[in-house]
Scaffold this active site. Sequence first.
Site, PDB file in Angstrom:
ATOM      1  N   LYS A  55      45.307  41.701  39.263  1.00  0.00           N
ATOM      2  CA  LYS A  55      43.775  41.472  38.864  1.00  0.00           C
ATOM      3  C   LYS A  55      43.228  43.117  38.939  1.00  0.00           C
ATOM      4  O   LYS A  55      42.526  43.301  38.020  1.00  0.00           O
ATOM      5  CB  LYS A  55      43.240  40.887  39.918  1.00  0.00           C
ATOM      6  CG  LYS A  55      41.702  40.619  39.894  1.00  0.00           C
ATOM      7  CD  LYS A  55      41.270  39.800  41.075  1.00  0.00           C
ATOM      8  CE  LYS A  55      39.450  40.060  41.010  1.00  0.00           C
ATOM      9  NZ  LYS A  55      39.178  40.195  42.337  1.00  0.00           N
ATOM     10  N   ASP A  78      37.886  36.253  38.706  1.00  0.00           N
ATOM     11  CA  ASP A  78      37.513  36.167  40.009  1.00  0.00           C
ATOM     12  C   ASP A  78      37.096  35.184  40.333  1.00  0.00           C
ATOM     13  O   ASP A  78      37.011  33.920  39.582  1.00  0.00           O
ATOM     14  CB  ASP A  78      36.432  37.729  40.106  1.00  0.00           C
ATOM     15  CG  ASP A  78      35.283  37.293  39.785  1.00  0.00           C
ATOM     16  OD1 ASP A  78      35.207  36.352  38.892  1.00  0.00           O
ATOM     17  OD2 ASP A  78      34.270  37.909  40.209  1.00  0.00           O
TER      18      ASP A  78
END
Length: 222
Positions: free
Chosen positions: A134, A152
């Site tokens: 991420k 997210d």
Amino acid sequence: MPRSFVKEARKRVGPKKQRIRPIIERLAVEHADAAIALKFESPLELLISVMLSAQTTDVSVNKVTATLFQKYRQPQDYLDVPQEELERDIFATGFYRQKAKALRGTMRMLTDEFDGEVPTTLSELVRLPGVARKTANVVSSELGHPEGIVVDTHVRRLSQRLGFTKQEDPVKIERDLVKLVPREDWGRFPHLMIWHGRRVCDARRPLCEDCVINDLCPSSRV
Ligand code: SF4
């Protein structure tokens, strides 16, 4: 929502492949200011900010980095102080021990293997200690080389509500999104989802009546 309503709603709004472009275009107009909320002035500051942002808010990271970046300007600066000093300097972002360790490991590798520069590819970024997919996705995307789509909590919730994915796992959601979202929009798509999620499509109280894509959303309450 009962199954029959979901089916009916999906039929009403049409296939996701036809909806994705108008959704992106409308959200781009609605949230023309959508951008990363972290403050940075170089790829190094970007990488450090994103690493510090794990498990905390962008606001608290920006508060810490406002002074941190005055003191630490090069990767070597993070290695020239005792770990305890760095821990104190990033304390307010939480998980300061793990973060200080990850930062120092990353700065060591940048110095030893990348001439002190931040790499731009996902495969190089994920080699850095403490840099997960991420974080790497956010950094490469902000540096203009998105190789995936950042997922997210907002991207997950909106992608599910908009019928873009049925998955829960971020890696699987990303897999669905990269098949759907046009390549040139991989960078801005998460920002649009995040800002729409914050301003309109709240987790508990989505403001469907004020939503510019409510006619394209199978979860719309209007
Ligand atoms: S219509 Fe409602 S559920 Fe759908 S994206 Fe808009 S606010 Fe979210």
